[in-house]
Design a protein around this motif. Structure first.
Motif, PDB file in Angstrom:
ATOM      1  N   GLY A  94     -16.054 -79.648   4.151  1.00 51.49           N
ATOM      2  CA  GLY A  94     -16.495 -78.466   3.830  1.00 51.49           C
ATOM      3  C   GLY A  94     -15.567 -77.836   2.722  1.00 51.49           C
ATOM      4  N   ASN A  95     -15.486 -76.464   2.725  1.00 49.33           N
ATOM      5  CA  ASN A  95     -14.888 -75.729   1.616  1.00 49.33           C
ATOM      6  C   ASN A  95     -14.015 -74.741   2.449  1.00 49.33           C
ATOM      7  OD1 ASN A  95     -16.312 -77.172  -0.347  1.00 49.33           O
ATOM      8  ND2 ASN A  95     -17.639 -75.620  -0.061  1.00 49.33           N
ATOM      9  N   ALA A  96     -12.816 -74.390   1.723  1.00 48.26           N
ATOM     10  CA  ALA A  96     -11.816 -73.223   2.170  1.00 48.26           C
ATOM     11  C   ALA A  96     -12.063 -71.875   1.060  1.00 48.26           C
ATOM     12  CB  ALA A  96     -10.458 -73.845   2.128  1.00 48.26           C
ATOM     13  N   TYR A  97     -11.993 -71.157   1.844  1.00 47.80           N
ATOM     14  CA  TYR A  97     -12.052 -69.624   0.841  1.00 47.80           C
ATOM     15  C   TYR A  97     -11.121 -68.321   0.915  1.00 47.80           C
ATOM     16  CZ  TYR A  97     -16.870 -71.736   0.823  1.00 47.80           C
ATOM     17  OH  TYR A  97     -17.815 -72.699   0.471  1.00 47.80           O
ATOM     18  N   TYR A  98     -11.052 -67.842   0.059  1.00 44.92           N
ATOM     19  CA  TYR A  98     -10.046 -66.735  -0.070  1.00 44.92           C
ATOM     20  C   TYR A  98     -10.795 -65.615   0.653  1.00 44.92           C
ATOM     21  CZ  TYR A  98      -7.277 -62.799  -1.619  1.00 44.92           C
ATOM     22  OH  TYR A  98      -6.526 -61.811  -1.837  1.00 44.92           O
ATOM     23  N   TYR A  99     -10.117 -64.782   1.542  1.00 46.34           N
ATOM     24  CA  TYR A  99     -10.441 -63.588   2.132  1.00 46.34           C
ATOM     25  C   TYR A  99      -9.856 -62.188   1.682  1.00 46.34           C
ATOM     26  CZ  TYR A  99     -12.288 -59.852   5.161  1.00 46.34           C
ATOM     27  OH  TYR A  99     -12.990 -58.661   5.450  1.00 46.34           O
ATOM     28  N   GLY A 109     -17.742 -66.070  -3.653  1.00 47.72           N
ATOM     29  CA  GLY A 109     -17.377 -65.277  -4.663  1.00 47.72           C
ATOM     30  C   GLY A 109     -17.969 -65.844  -5.846  1.00 47.72           C
ATOM     31  N   SER A 110     -17.178 -65.793  -6.954  1.00 48.98           N
ATOM     32  CA  SER A 110     -17.639 -66.508  -8.088  1.00 48.98           C
ATOM     33  C   SER A 110     -17.913 -67.902  -8.068  1.00 48.98           C
ATOM     34  CB  SER A 110     -16.785 -65.999  -9.446  1.00 48.98           C
ATOM     35  OG  SER A 110     -15.459 -66.833  -8.980  1.00 48.98           O
ATOM     36  N   GLY A 111     -17.302 -68.553  -7.054  1.00 47.34           N
ATOM     37  CA  GLY A 111     -17.511 -69.932  -6.750  1.00 47.34           C
ATOM     38  C   GLY A 111     -16.243 -70.853  -7.492  1.00 47.34           C
ATOM     39  N   LYS A 112     -15.390 -70.005  -8.478  1.00 48.99           N
ATOM     40  CA  LYS A 112     -14.328 -70.548  -8.966  1.00 48.99           C
ATOM     41  C   LYS A 112     -13.206 -70.990  -8.097  1.00 48.99           C
ATOM     42  CE  LYS A 112     -15.810 -68.859 -13.495  1.00 48.99           C
ATOM     43  NZ  LYS A 112     -15.347 -68.223 -14.764  1.00 48.99           N
ATOM     44  N   VAL A 113     -12.591 -71.969  -8.151  1.00 45.22           N
ATOM     45  CA  VAL A 113     -11.207 -72.428  -7.582  1.00 45.22           C
ATOM     46  C   VAL A 113      -9.959 -71.509  -8.033  1.00 45.22           C
ATOM     47  CG1 VAL A 113      -9.647 -74.225  -6.539  1.00 45.22           C
ATOM     48  CG2 VAL A 113     -12.230 -74.843  -6.886  1.00 45.22           C
ATOM     49  N   ILE A 114      -9.161 -70.857  -6.990  1.00 47.20           N
ATOM     50  CA  ILE A 114      -8.134 -70.221  -7.531  1.00 47.20           C
ATOM     51  C   ILE A 114      -6.929 -71.473  -7.816  1.00 47.20           C
ATOM     52  CG2 ILE A 114      -6.129 -68.738  -6.460  1.00 47.20           C
ATOM     53  CD1 ILE A 114      -8.492 -67.622  -4.796  1.00 47.20           C
ATOM     54  N   THR A 115      -6.372 -71.181  -8.906  1.00 49.28           N
ATOM     55  CA  THR A 115      -5.442 -71.801  -9.475  1.00 49.28           C
ATOM     56  C   THR A 115      -4.087 -70.955  -9.788  1.00 49.28           C
ATOM     57  OG1 THR A 115      -5.851 -71.296 -11.980  1.00 49.28           O
ATOM     58  CG2 THR A 115      -6.904 -73.296 -10.652  1.00 49.28           C
ATOM     59  N   SER A 116      -3.044 -71.928  -9.538  1.00 50.27           N
ATOM     60  CA  SER A 116      -1.732 -71.146  -9.893  1.00 50.27           C
ATOM     61  C   SER A 116      -1.596 -70.322 -10.927  1.00 50.27           C
ATOM     62  CB  SER A 116      -0.552 -72.097  -9.488  1.00 50.27           C
ATOM     63  OG  SER A 116      -0.817 -73.280 -10.593  1.00 50.27           O
ATOM     64  N   GLY A 117      -2.161 -70.739 -12.156  1.00 50.80           N
ATOM     65  CA  GLY A 117      -1.873 -70.117 -13.304  1.00 50.80           C
ATOM     66  C   GLY A 117      -2.723 -68.883 -13.624  1.00 50.80           C
ATOM     67  N   HIS A 118      -3.636 -68.605 -12.716  1.00 52.94           N
ATOM     68  CA  HIS A 118      -4.701 -67.795 -13.384  1.00 52.94           C
ATOM     69  C   HIS A 118      -4.044 -66.252 -13.003  1.00 52.94           C
ATOM     70  CE1 HIS A 118      -5.669 -67.116  -9.125  1.00 52.94           C
ATOM     71  NE2 HIS A 118      -6.727 -66.577  -9.253  1.00 52.94           N
ATOM     72  N   TYR A 125      -7.135 -59.773  -6.110  1.00 52.35           N
ATOM     73  CA  TYR A 125      -6.910 -60.046  -4.587  1.00 52.35           C
ATOM     74  C   TYR A 125      -7.728 -59.214  -3.762  1.00 52.35           C
ATOM     75  CZ  TYR A 125      -2.404 -62.296  -6.101  1.00 52.35           C
ATOM     76  OH  TYR A 125      -1.681 -63.020  -6.622  1.00 52.35           O
ATOM     77  N   THR A 126      -8.753 -58.454  -4.407  1.00 47.06           N
ATOM     78  CA  THR A 126      -9.566 -57.784  -3.704  1.00 47.06           C
ATOM     79  C   THR A 126     -11.049 -58.293  -3.709  1.00 47.06           C
ATOM     80  OG1 THR A 126     -10.078 -56.284  -5.461  1.00 47.06           O
ATOM     81  CG2 THR A 126      -8.408 -55.818  -4.106  1.00 47.06           C
ATOM     82  N   VAL A 127     -11.246 -59.391  -4.344  1.00 44.84           N
ATOM     83  CA  VAL A 127     -12.648 -60.085  -4.241  1.00 44.84           C
ATOM     84  C   VAL A 127     -12.603 -61.518  -3.578  1.00 44.84           C
ATOM     85  CG1 VAL A 127     -13.528 -58.859  -6.378  1.00 44.84           C
ATOM     86  CG2 VAL A 127     -12.276 -60.924  -6.710  1.00 44.84           C
ATOM     87  N   PRO A 128     -13.309 -62.027  -3.030  1.00 47.86           N
ATOM     88  CA  PRO A 128     -13.428 -63.435  -2.490  1.00 47.86           C
ATOM     89  C   PRO A 128     -13.541 -64.492  -3.509  1.00 47.86           C
ATOM     90  CG  PRO A 128     -15.508 -62.081  -1.662  1.00 47.86           C
ATOM     91  CD  PRO A 128     -14.754 -61.499  -2.940  1.00 47.86           C
ATOM     92  N   ASN A 129     -12.865 -65.442  -3.181  1.00 43.53           N
ATOM     93  CA  ASN A 129     -13.188 -66.784  -4.144  1.00 43.53           C
ATOM     94  C   ASN A 129     -12.756 -67.865  -3.006  1.00 43.53           C
ATOM     95  OD1 ASN A 129     -13.017 -67.660  -6.638  1.00 43.53           O
ATOM     96  ND2 ASN A 129     -11.762 -66.167  -7.391  1.00 43.53           N
TER      97      ASN A 129
END
Length: 208
Positions: free
Chosen positions: A4-9, A40-49, A53-57
């Motif tokens: 499955g997938n992991a998500y940011y809350y 959220g937007s469906g985009k993966v959070i990366t270290s350089g972006h 922090y107030t929206v799911p991802n």
């Protein structure tokens, strides 16, 4: 095992200068979030972006696991700890033995939902029938929210399963911040209890 997938809350609000956030104590039980909003937007959070922090991802796609139980106690002791995350894991239970199987959420912080043989399996809407009152309708077989006295709602199911038959299963979990944990186990017909689903849950790659 599960796949499955992991998500940011997200935080409810976030002070970027102080690097501190306020826990979002409502979003994770709202239908808009449970009906696919957690992606959220469906985009993966990366270290350089630059993060909002107030929206799911998305943290990561296509993760696999045989054991979904965890606790970050000792690693995440402050109210501002970045324990904001969740996962949606799916698979097929293929019992090696016919008989009664009991699946239990022994502990959950903050939300756990499990569907067995669910019609919404593999869809974006994993939790559309979730009800915070503890009532279960439709396909949400097991659902529980953290409370100071232990898991609320329905946190256990016993089903008679036939050896070799594939039963779709999915698990959805959210920790809204700071300390988080989930304990997911099953008891087989012989009475053995295990948190390792490696010999009973499979995903598509396992079945190829």
């Amino acid at each position: 095992g599960f796949k499955g997938n992991a998500y940011y809350y997200p935080w409810s609000s976030y002070n970027y200068a102080a690097k501190k956030g306020t826990q979002n104590t409502k979003l994770y039980t709202q239908s808009s979030y449970l009906n696919g909003g957690y992606v959220g937007s469906g985009k993966v959070i990366t270290s350089g972006h630059t993060a909002d922090y107030t929206v799911p991802n998305v943290i990561a796609y296509d993760i696999t696991a045989t054991n979904l139980s965890y606790s970050n106690s000792g690693l995440c002791e402050t109210a501002q700890c970045s324990g904001n995350w969740g996962f949606h894991m799916t698979g097929y239970i293929i019992p090696p033995t016919t008989g009664n199987y009991t699946i239990s959420l022994g502990y959950v912080d903050d939300l756990g939902i499990l569907n067995l043989g669910a019609g919404k399996f593999l869809s974006g809407n994993c939790c559309g029938n979730f009800d915070i009152t503890g009532d279960i309708s439709g396909t949400n077989t097991v659902q529980s929210i953290w409370s100071s006295s232990g898991p609320t709602g329905t946190n256990q199911i016993t089903a008679y399963l036939y050896a070799g038959v594939s039963y779709p299963v999915e698990v959805f979990h959210v920790n809204r911040g700071a300390l988080g944990a989930i304990t997911l186990t099953y008891k087989d017909p012989s009475g053995v209890v295990s948190s390792n689903f490696g010999g009973i849950v499979y995903h598509y790659n396992d079945l190829d």
